[in-house]
Design a protein around this motif. Structure first.
Motif, PDB file in Angstrom:
ATOM      1  N   SER A 166      11.148 -47.708  43.868  1.00  0.00           N
ATOM      2  CA  SER A 166      11.106 -46.649  44.871  1.00  0.00           C
ATOM      3  C   SER A 166      10.658 -45.351  44.223  1.00  0.00           C
ATOM      4  O   SER A 166      10.402 -45.289  43.016  1.00  0.00           O
ATOM      5  CB  SER A 166      12.493 -46.461  45.485  1.00  0.00           C
ATOM      6  OG  SER A 166      13.383 -45.904  44.530  1.00  0.00           O
ATOM      7  N   ARG A 167      10.572 -44.303  45.026  1.00  0.00           N
ATOM      8  CA  ARG A 167      10.157 -43.018  44.479  1.00  0.00           C
ATOM      9  C   ARG A 167      11.157 -42.499  43.455  1.00  0.00           C
ATOM     10  O   ARG A 167      10.805 -41.701  42.600  1.00  0.00           O
ATOM     11  CB  ARG A 167       9.959 -42.003  45.593  1.00  0.00           C
ATOM     12  CG  ARG A 167      11.231 -41.503  46.261  1.00  0.00           C
ATOM     13  CD  ARG A 167      10.898 -40.583  47.418  1.00  0.00           C
ATOM     14  NE  ARG A 167      12.083 -40.035  48.052  1.00  0.00           N
ATOM     15  CZ  ARG A 167      12.116 -39.647  49.322  1.00  0.00           C
ATOM     16  NH1 ARG A 167      11.045 -39.776  50.081  1.00  0.00           N
ATOM     17  NH2 ARG A 167      13.219 -39.137  49.837  1.00  0.00           N
ATOM     18  N   ASN A 168      12.396 -42.984  43.531  1.00  0.00           N
ATOM     19  CA  ASN A 168      13.395 -42.586  42.535  1.00  0.00           C
ATOM     20  C   ASN A 168      13.010 -43.066  41.146  1.00  0.00           C
ATOM     21  O   ASN A 168      13.456 -42.505  40.138  1.00  0.00           O
ATOM     22  CB  ASN A 168      14.767 -43.167  42.900  1.00  0.00           C
ATOM     23  CG  ASN A 168      15.207 -42.813  44.300  1.00  0.00           C
ATOM     24  OD1 ASN A 168      14.607 -43.289  45.258  1.00  0.00           O
ATOM     25  ND2 ASN A 168      16.213 -41.975  44.443  1.00  0.00           N
ATOM     26  N   ASP A 169      12.214 -44.108  41.075  1.00  0.00           N
ATOM     27  CA  ASP A 169      11.833 -44.698  39.789  1.00  0.00           C
ATOM     28  C   ASP A 169      10.493 -44.197  39.269  1.00  0.00           C
ATOM     29  O   ASP A 169      10.143 -44.464  38.126  1.00  0.00           O
ATOM     30  CB  ASP A 169      11.747 -46.222  39.925  1.00  0.00           C
ATOM     31  CG  ASP A 169      12.984 -46.822  40.562  1.00  0.00           C
ATOM     32  OD1 ASP A 169      14.083 -46.512  40.083  1.00  0.00           O
ATOM     33  OD2 ASP A 169      12.846 -47.576  41.538  1.00  0.00           O
ATOM     34  N   SER A 170       9.726 -43.513  40.117  1.00  0.00           N
ATOM     35  CA  SER A 170       8.385 -43.082  39.731  1.00  0.00           C
ATOM     36  C   SER A 170       8.439 -41.974  38.687  1.00  0.00           C
ATOM     37  O   SER A 170       9.373 -41.171  38.655  1.00  0.00           O
ATOM     38  CB  SER A 170       7.606 -42.585  40.960  1.00  0.00           C
ATOM     39  OG  SER A 170       7.310 -43.646  41.826  1.00  0.00           O
ATOM     40  N   THR A 171       7.407 -41.930  37.870  1.00  0.00           N
ATOM     41  CA  THR A 171       7.315 -40.881  36.860  1.00  0.00           C
ATOM     42  C   THR A 171       6.711 -39.609  37.425  1.00  0.00           C
ATOM     43  O   THR A 171       6.742 -38.575  36.780  1.00  0.00           O
ATOM     44  CB  THR A 171       6.463 -41.363  35.668  1.00  0.00           C
ATOM     45  OG1 THR A 171       5.214 -41.853  36.163  1.00  0.00           O
ATOM     46  CG2 THR A 171       7.184 -42.478  34.922  1.00  0.00           C
ATOM     47  N   GLU A 172       6.122 -39.705  38.629  1.00  0.00           N
ATOM     48  CA  GLU A 172       5.611 -38.534  39.329  1.00  0.00           C
ATOM     49  C   GLU A 172       6.166 -38.539  40.748  1.00  0.00           C
ATOM     50  O   GLU A 172       6.330 -39.597  41.350  1.00  0.00           O
ATOM     51  CB  GLU A 172       4.081 -38.539  39.369  1.00  0.00           C
ATOM     52  CG  GLU A 172       3.427 -38.503  38.007  1.00  0.00           C
ATOM     53  CD  GLU A 172       1.902 -38.473  38.118  1.00  0.00           C
ATOM     54  OE1 GLU A 172       1.378 -37.543  38.759  1.00  0.00           O
ATOM     55  OE2 GLU A 172       1.272 -39.383  37.578  1.00  0.00           O
ATOM     56  N   THR A 173       6.427 -37.353  41.293  1.00  0.00           N
ATOM     57  CA  THR A 173       7.075 -37.281  42.596  1.00  0.00           C
ATOM     58  C   THR A 173       6.158 -37.665  43.747  1.00  0.00           C
ATOM     59  O   THR A 173       6.614 -38.117  44.787  1.00  0.00           O
ATOM     60  CB  THR A 173       7.605 -35.858  42.849  1.00  0.00           C
ATOM     61  OG1 THR A 173       6.518 -34.916  42.734  1.00  0.00           O
ATOM     62  CG2 THR A 173       8.691 -35.495  41.851  1.00  0.00           C
ATOM     63  N   ASP A 174       4.853 -37.483  43.585  1.00  0.00           N
ATOM     64  CA  ASP A 174       3.941 -37.710  44.693  1.00  0.00           C
ATOM     65  C   ASP A 174       2.883 -38.764  44.390  1.00  0.00           C
ATOM     66  O   ASP A 174       1.867 -38.849  45.070  1.00  0.00           O
ATOM     67  CB  ASP A 174       3.244 -36.398  45.077  1.00  0.00           C
ATOM     68  CG  ASP A 174       2.437 -35.808  43.931  1.00  0.00           C
ATOM     69  OD1 ASP A 174       2.612 -36.275  42.787  1.00  0.00           O
ATOM     70  OD2 ASP A 174       1.625 -34.897  44.165  1.00  0.00           O
ATOM     71  N   ARG A 175       3.095 -39.570  43.368  1.00  0.00           N
ATOM     72  CA  ARG A 175       2.118 -40.584  42.987  1.00  0.00           C
ATOM     73  C   ARG A 175       2.821 -41.873  42.585  1.00  0.00           C
ATOM     74  O   ARG A 175       3.883 -41.872  41.986  1.00  0.00           O
ATOM     75  CB  ARG A 175       1.273 -40.109  41.798  1.00  0.00           C
ATOM     76  CG  ARG A 175       0.165 -39.138  42.154  1.00  0.00           C
ATOM     77  CD  ARG A 175      -0.997 -39.828  42.844  1.00  0.00           C
ATOM     78  NE  ARG A 175      -2.068 -38.897  43.164  1.00  0.00           N
ATOM     79  CZ  ARG A 175      -2.144 -38.165  44.254  1.00  0.00           C
ATOM     80  NH1 ARG A 175      -1.190 -38.261  45.160  1.00  0.00           N
ATOM     81  NH2 ARG A 175      -3.156 -37.352  44.476  1.00  0.00           N
ATOM     82  N   LYS A 176       2.171 -42.981  42.923  1.00  0.00           N
ATOM     83  CA  LYS A 176       2.586 -44.266  42.376  1.00  0.00           C
ATOM     84  C   LYS A 176       1.781 -44.526  41.114  1.00  0.00           C
ATOM     85  O   LYS A 176       0.619 -44.118  41.016  1.00  0.00           O
ATOM     86  CB  LYS A 176       2.330 -45.393  43.374  1.00  0.00           C
ATOM     87  CG  LYS A 176       3.153 -45.327  44.650  1.00  0.00           C
ATOM     88  CD  LYS A 176       2.801 -46.500  45.552  1.00  0.00           C
ATOM     89  CE  LYS A 176       3.575 -46.474  46.841  1.00  0.00           C
ATOM     90  NZ  LYS A 176       3.233 -47.609  47.733  1.00  0.00           N
ATOM     91  N   SER A 177       2.378 -45.224  40.182  1.00  0.00           N
ATOM     92  CA  SER A 177       1.681 -45.531  38.940  1.00  0.00           C
ATOM     93  C   SER A 177       2.209 -46.842  38.371  1.00  0.00           C
ATOM     94  O   SER A 177       3.403 -47.144  38.474  1.00  0.00           O
ATOM     95  CB  SER A 177       1.879 -44.406  37.921  1.00  0.00           C
ATOM     96  OG  SER A 177       1.323 -44.777  36.667  1.00  0.00           O
TER      97      SER A 177
END
Length: 413
Positions: free
Chosen positions: A203-214
């Motif tokens: 989820s976005r909680n795990d992303s390294t950027e707040t507004d991007r998937k990577s």
């Protein structure tokens, strides 16, 4: 929730730590494991009890030249870059060589399902709150309770078969920019027994950027990952070549309004579903495409001379896409703004990615004229010369479907 697994070599926290230690030649005790510098980025990930925890591991006390950019791994580990790379390589090698699988990352909203707030449903959607499937004949309609508001979620047609069959060729993960609580609730609907995703819910909680998937949050090499999403724009630039763009699934009125489609009557109000529009479930077409990708990737004839571990699925995607319109020569008419260079327009580039040759001038070798209307000079030439005359949606649909479409379905008026 069962212990999240990424592959058979990483069943749980003890196996993972042991695996890391063996790779570094450490002693059997944990005395050589030190905490990362407090300045290192701390990223939350899912645990086997559904609680976000943070665990920070390193194998020496030397200052690190780079910080960890990894937000999802079983049991909440945050690891140093070199250990992450080693794990990615080993996990990918294991899946490719021992299981003949690639990785498939799946978006949720508008890709696998559509969700709305229960208190925002239109009057023509109210029937869904009280009627059952036997009444309205629509599959996979669910009311979901959350701490704040109730939701209604509609799963995309063919989803069950899609997930089961795709999981035989790929290791599946969910990746959404929604919250972790929402992601886990949707995962329960899609995979009630937790047999398909195995806890791989990002989820976005795990992303390294707040507004991007990577893909830096996935335990896999980018070269072995396929992504299904309704847009490339949410992905980091380095990962966009991995993306297969899906047409958005708009079941509810609120979804149509969100994307400026207020004049379009949603499936919910029509009491029908996507398969009526496409002549078959769209996910069935995608499953066929994924099977083709899998076959080419693992086919020694198609990629002769390439070791399996060194193959790149992004090259396979390009090869397949180039086949869609490979025998077409296209001229555009009144499709682009007059102040835009034709070969810089996204539709021109899309046609070339599909294998077409594009031109600004008509000649006998032209096969298609793509026009805004049937009254332009080039449109009239196409009719006179017996060439195909289609509207721009012919290219867009070919791009979504990864198949050349019947020209008669896209008339130019």
């Amino acid at each position: 929730m069962s212990v999240a697994t990424v592959s058979p070599i990483l069943h749980n926290i003890d196996n993972l730590v042991g695996y890391l230690k063996r790779g570094r030649g450490l002693d059997s005790d944990y005395s050589d494991l030190g905490l990362l510098d407090h300045r290192a980025k701390r990223l939350k990930v899912e645990t086997d009890v559904g609680i976000s925890q943070e665990a920070r591991f390193a194998f020496d006390e030397k200052p690190m030249s780079s910080q960890v950019r990894f937000g999802y791994i079983p049991k909440g580990l945050v690891l140093r870059d070199d250990e992450i790379d080693r794990l990615r390589n080993e996990n990918t090698r294991n899946l490719l060589l021992n299981h003949k699988k690639l990785h498939l990352v799946l978006d949720l909203d508008h890709t696998l399902l559509n969700t709305t707030f229960l208190d925002e449903m239109s009057p023509d959607e109210e029937y869904l709150k009280t009627q059952t499937q036997s009444d309205h004949f629509l599959q996979y309609v669910h009311i979901v309770d959350t701490p704040s508001r109730q939701l209604m979620t509609k799963l995309r047609p063919y989803i069950r078969t899609f997930l089961v069959q795709a999981s035989q060729m790929f290791e599946l993960s969910i990746y959404t920019m929604g919250t972790r609580d929402y992601a886990l609730e949707m995962a329960k609907l899609l995979d009630p027994g937790n047999h398909i995703f195995g806890g791989r819910v990002i989820s976005r909680n795990d992303s390294t950027e707040t507004d991007r998937k990577s893909l830096d949050v996935l335990l896999a090499r980018d070269s072995a990952v396929v992504i299904l999403d309704d847009t490339k724009n949410v992905w980091a630039n380095d990962n966009r070549e991995n993306v297969i763009v899906m047409p958005r699934y708009h079941f509810f009125r609120s979804s149509c309004q969100q994307f400026g489609l207020s004049n379009r009557k949603p499936y919910s109000e029509l009491k029908t579903d996507e398969f009526d529009r496409y002549g078959g479930a769209y996910l069935a077409n995608v499953l066929q495409l994924l099977g083709y990708i899998h076959t080419i990737f693992f086919n020694e004839v198609e990629l002769r001379g390439w070791d399996l571990i060194d193959r790149d699925v992004r090259l396979v995607l390009k090869i397949i896409k180039k086949e869609v319109l490979k025998d077409c020569k296209i001229v555009f008419s009144h499709v682009f703004p007059s102040n835009v260079e034709a070969d810089t327009h996204p539709l021109w580039k899309m046609a070339e990615q599909l294998g077409a040759t594009c031109s600004t001038q008509v000649d006998p070798s032209v096969t298609h004229v793509v026009a805004a209307n049937a009254r332009t000079q080039k449109s009239c030439w196409a009719v006179k010369e017996g060439k195909f005359l289609v509207n721009p949606q012919w290219i867009h649909t070919a791009n979504f479907m990864w198949q050349k479409q019947p020209e008669d379905n896209f008339p130019c008026h």
